[in-house]
Design an enzyme around this catalytic site. Structure first.
Site: not given
Ligand code: PLP
Length: 385
Positions: A71-72, A151, A181, A201-203, A243, A328
């Site tokens: 996601g970042t 988040n 989220q 974001s996948g996870h 890739t 994070c």
């Molecule tokens: N944006 C939000 C609101 C999130 O909660 C997170 C991850 O905790 C991210 C972005 C970042 O996603 P990723 O961990 O896939 O980089």
């Protein structure tokens, strides 16, 4: 172990596992023109359709999806990609909120150093301050970046209304939503959201870590309002070189395909667990930080003068996994910006916990959480005395 930290990450679901197992039998590079490459390419396109389906039936007609490493990275592509595409005479004001995830706030801090003007809209109590937003529209806007669900507090911001106001005044403004989220937790489509760019974001949706995506509207692509951030071999139709992580991407598609059809019932079940948890922790004398509008999976609480980390370790020793902040920033020594923006004091922020639910949680997990919190309160308050 009872896992109540789904906003940090989620376990793999069966759909993701199966799709990844199948992708593991294909080692081809999707850019290769031979049969093994074409097999890999097919897996990518299947996953792209599946994730698009999660954004609503019409999303495929209105936009494209570019896979990224997380996601970042998708957000960096959205923000730097829009800023770098800016024409010399265009506006340089960027509107955001004061409680964004660091992937947005830190990227915008960089752009501020590069001369962009960043205006942060307050989100006290978990709601966007629409009067402050209206006031920020006194000058043309290049870009607006606002998250859908916070988040930490679980606040569901009215991004739809904010983007509507911005576009009404500046139709050319690019709108970006960090929906990491909110995806598969609250109903939306790119159209209902009014977003040109959407980060996923996948996870967070039972896919593996290390895969994300940026939805980009066709309008933005046609007008060339977004340029690539990672350049090189021209993968992802030139928008994201490197890739592709075929196995991770297949897992993302498999997870969304499994979750999407059951989403209504699963979210209703989560909401009912959340409200039961909210009622019971309030009865224990624990404050609940309930936003104006909330996502169904996050319950944010403030303990009576017990540091969140102390309670977190106690709960962990009892087999309960919760969070003292977003994963994070949980190692950060300063209080969370999002919690201060919500209206908590630095001390309250320091005594707060996030409980985030997932599809596998049951009422007995809420029982265990409440027993754990009560035992923690009894024990830790006694130690303090
Ligand atoms: N944006 C939000 C609101 C999130 O909660 C997170 C991850 O905790 C991210 C972005 C970042 O996603 P990723 O961990 O896939 O980089």
């Amino acid at each position: 172990m009872i896992y109540l930290d789904h906003s940090a990450t989620t376990p793999l679901c069966e759909g993701a596992r199966q799709a990844m197992a199948e992708a593991m039998t294909c080692f081809g590079n999707p850019s290769s023109l031979h049969i093994e490459g074409l097999r890999a390419q097919k897996l990518l396109e299947q996953a792209r359709r599946q994730v698009m389906q999660g954004l609503g039936g019409h999303a495929e007609r209105q936009g494209e999806l570019f896979f990224t490493s997380c996601g970042t990275e998708a957000t960096s592509l959205a923000l730097f990609g829009t800023a770098y595409a800016k024409k010399r005479r265009e506006a340089c004001r960027i509107i955001t909120t004061d409680s964004e995830h660091p992937s947005v706030s830190q990227a915008l801090a960089r752009l501020s150093e590069d001369g962009f003007e960043i205006v942060r809209i307050p989100t006290r109590g978990g709601a966007l301050d629409m009067a402050a937003l209206d006031a920020a529209l006194d000058k043309p806007v290049l870009l607006a970046s606002m998250m859908m669900v916070n988040n930490e507090t679980g606040a569901r911001y009215d991004v739809e209304e904010a983007f509507r106001r911005i576009k009404a005044k500046y139709p050319e403004a690019v709108t970006h939503c960090d929906a990491v989220q909110g995806f598969l937790k609250t109903p939306f489509t790119p159209m209902t959201l009014g977003a040109d760019l959407i980060t996923l974001s996948g996870h967070k949706v039972h896919a593996p870590k290390g895969v994300g995506a940026l939805y980009v509207s066709k309008k933005i692509l046609t007008a060339k309002r977004l340029v690539p951030f990672l350049v090189g071999g021209g993968q992802e139709r030139g928008m994201r070189s490197g890739t592709e992580n075929v196995i991770g991407i297949a897992g993302f598609g498999g997870a969304v395909a499994e979750l999407s059809p059951r989403i209504k019932e699963e979210l209703a079940a989560m909401e009912s667990l959340r409200s039961e948890g909210e009622r019971r922790v309030r009865d224990m004398g624990i404050a609940v930080n309930t936003p104006v509008c909330h996502a169904p999976h996050i319950l944010h609480i403030t303990l009576p003068h017990i540091k969140s980390e102390t309670m977190l370790h106690f709960l962990s020793s009892e087999g309960l996994c919760v969070s003292s902040g977003s994963a994070c920033s949980s190692h950060a020594s300063h209080p969370s910006d999002a919690l201060l923006a919500f209206g908590l004091s630095a001390h309250e922020a320091d005594c707060s916990l996030r409980i985030s639910l997932g599809r596998e949680n049951t009422p007995s997990d809420i029982d265990a959480l409440c027993r754990g919190l009560q035992a923690g309160l009894d024990r830790l308050v006694r130690i303090k005395r």
